[in-house]
Scaffold this active site. Structure first.
Site, PDB file in Angstrom:
ATOM      1  CG  ASP A   1      -0.410  -0.145   2.550  1.00 60.73           C
ATOM      2  OD1 ASP A   1       0.770  -0.221   2.804  1.00 60.73           O
ATOM      3  OD2 ASP A   1      -1.080   0.093   3.553  1.00 60.73           O
ATOM      4  CB  SER A   2       4.724   1.728  -0.055  1.00 62.18           C
ATOM      5  OG  SER A   2       4.626   0.516  -0.770  1.00 62.18           O
TER       6      SER A   2
ATOM      7  CG  ASP B   1       0.124  -3.945   2.088  1.00 56.92           C
ATOM      8  OD1 ASP B   1      -0.013  -4.962   2.993  1.00 56.92           O
ATOM      9  OD2 ASP B   1       1.088  -2.955   2.191  1.00 56.92           O
TER      10      ASP B   1
ATOM     11  CE  LYS C   1       2.844  -5.863   3.668  1.00 53.51           C
ATOM     12  NZ  LYS C   1       2.359  -4.882   4.425  1.00 53.51           N
TER      13      LYS C   1
ATOM     14  CD  GLU D   1       0.319  -1.642   7.902  1.00 54.84           C
ATOM     15  OE1 GLU D   1      -0.418  -1.060   8.874  1.00 54.84           O
ATOM     16  OE2 GLU D   1       0.877  -1.448   7.015  1.00 54.84           O
TER      17      GLU D   1
ATOM     18  CD  GLU E   1       7.865  -0.735   7.536  1.00 54.40           C
ATOM     19  OE1 GLU E   1       7.012  -1.371   7.072  1.00 54.40           O
ATOM     20  OE2 GLU E   1       7.903   0.358   7.109  1.00 54.40           O
TER      21      GLU E   1
HETATM   22  O1  KIV Z   1       3.578  -1.168   1.661  1.00 49.32           O
HETATM   23  C1  KIV Z   1       4.626  -1.526   1.628  1.00 49.32           C
HETATM   24  O2  KIV Z   1       5.580  -1.297   0.733  1.00 49.32           O
HETATM   25  C2  KIV Z   1       5.188  -2.517   2.693  1.00 49.32           C
HETATM   26  C3  KIV Z   1       6.490  -2.738   2.683  1.00 49.32           C
HETATM   27  C4  KIV Z   1       7.311  -1.638   3.171  1.00 49.32           C
HETATM   28  C5  KIV Z   1       6.550  -4.065   3.523  1.00 49.32           C
HETATM   29  O3  KIV Z   1       4.317  -2.547   3.494  1.00 49.32           O
END
Ligand code: KIV
Length: 303
Positions: A52-53, A91, A120, A122, A189
């Site tokens: 989600d970055s 994510d 994924k 969190e 992280e």
């Molecule tokens: O969203 C992302 O890029 C991440 C990584 C930094 C693990 O969660």
């Protein structure tokens, strides 16, 4: 299939478990689009994370919070089309897994609509029940503890977590809870390296570190940091290329050539037979003869 062509097979969580069991360190990268995913796949990166970055590095949002399911599904599908071999992890965005029911419905969309192989989420202890429900529903799930960007509004500014006794204990519990819930792997992280190594030693699933030192089972980096896309990068990142410099130089050279009229040149240009164009523009041999007919002699059309 042509002779000698290799069959490309999509990696599964079973393959990742085998890599881990064989003691092979796992290289993971984020990817958000088709051409980058294609190249990372060709480079043999086994795990691609559509993080989600995406919101920050590709869509220009201030942080990860505004990223929607629509954003994530759109980009995950592009990455899946680009990578034929890598296992693609989607994510799950902020508030899309707040209840187990919501988690299964949205997690299922990553697999069914975007073609991802895993998701994924969190959170450690607080997300253990969600992970359990996702895994039971047939959705392979990766955990993510330590600094978790979706908690930014509650947790304050980005920082390393786990330096104090309480934080270190809590992170150890988080890691064990994520493993117990059935996650196939876990991102650590911004965790001190000794703590990340200690967690890694105590788990039976691979830890994937980002800013967590070399003692993890694998590493993940944000692709734009790796490629040097920006003039700034976080301390834990190492730019392996200078795409910012390359793109700026290329764009400036192109603009100069356009202004100077040297692009496109003969190599980028197609010609046609001149007489065909002359004819279309009324400048052909026939048209010239018609113009040469002296006045007073009637033409066919005047008869
Ligand atoms: O969203 C992302 O890029 C991440 C990584 C930094 C693990 O969660």
């Amino acid at each position: 299939m042509s002779a000698g062509a290799e069959t490309v097979r999509r990696l599964t969580v079973g393959d990742i478990a085998r890599m881990y069991a064989d003691g092979r360190r796992i290289a993971m990268l984020t990817a958000y689009d088709f051409p980058t995913a294609k190249l990372l796949d060709e480079a043999g990166i086994p795990l691609l994370l559509v993080g989600d970055s995406l919101g920050r590095v590709m869509l220009g949002y201030e942080n990860e919070i505004p990223v929607s399911m629509a954003d994530m599904l759109h980009h995950t599908a592009a990455v899946v089309r680009g990578a034929k071999q890598a296992l693609v992890v989607g994510d799950m965005p902020f508030l899309t897994y707040a209840t187990p029911e919501q988690a299964v419905a949205n997690g299922g969309r990553f697999l069914a609509e975007a073609g991802a192989q895993a998701v994924k989420v969190e959170g450690g202890v607080r997300s253990a029940r969600t992970i359990e429900v996702l895994v039971k529903a047939g959705i392979p799930t990766m955990g993510h503890i330590g600094w978790t960007p979706q908690a930014a509004n509650a947790a304050g500014k980005v920082r390393v977590l786990g330096k104090s006794r309480e934080q270190a204990r809590a992170l150890l519990h988080d890691a064990l809870a994520v493993q117990e819930a059935g996650a196939f792997s876990i991102v650590l992280e911004l965790v001190p390296e000794q703590l990340a190594a200690a967690i890694t030693e105590r788990l039976k699933i691979p830890t994937i570190g980002i800013g967590a030192g070399p003692g993890c089972s694998g590493q993940v980096q944000v692709i734009t940091d790796l490629l040097g896309w920006d003039s700034w990068h976080p301390r834990h990142a190492k730019p392996y290329a200078d795409l910012r410099g390359t793109i700026l130089a290329a764009a400036r050279s192109y603009a100069e050539d356009v202004v100077a009229g040297t692009f496109p040149g003969p190599d980028q240009t197609v010609r046609m037979a001149d007489d065909v164009l002359d004819e279309v523009l009324g400048k052909g041999a026939f048209d010239r003869r018609a113009e040469e007919v002296p006045e007073g002699i009637p033409l066919d059309r005047d008869l």
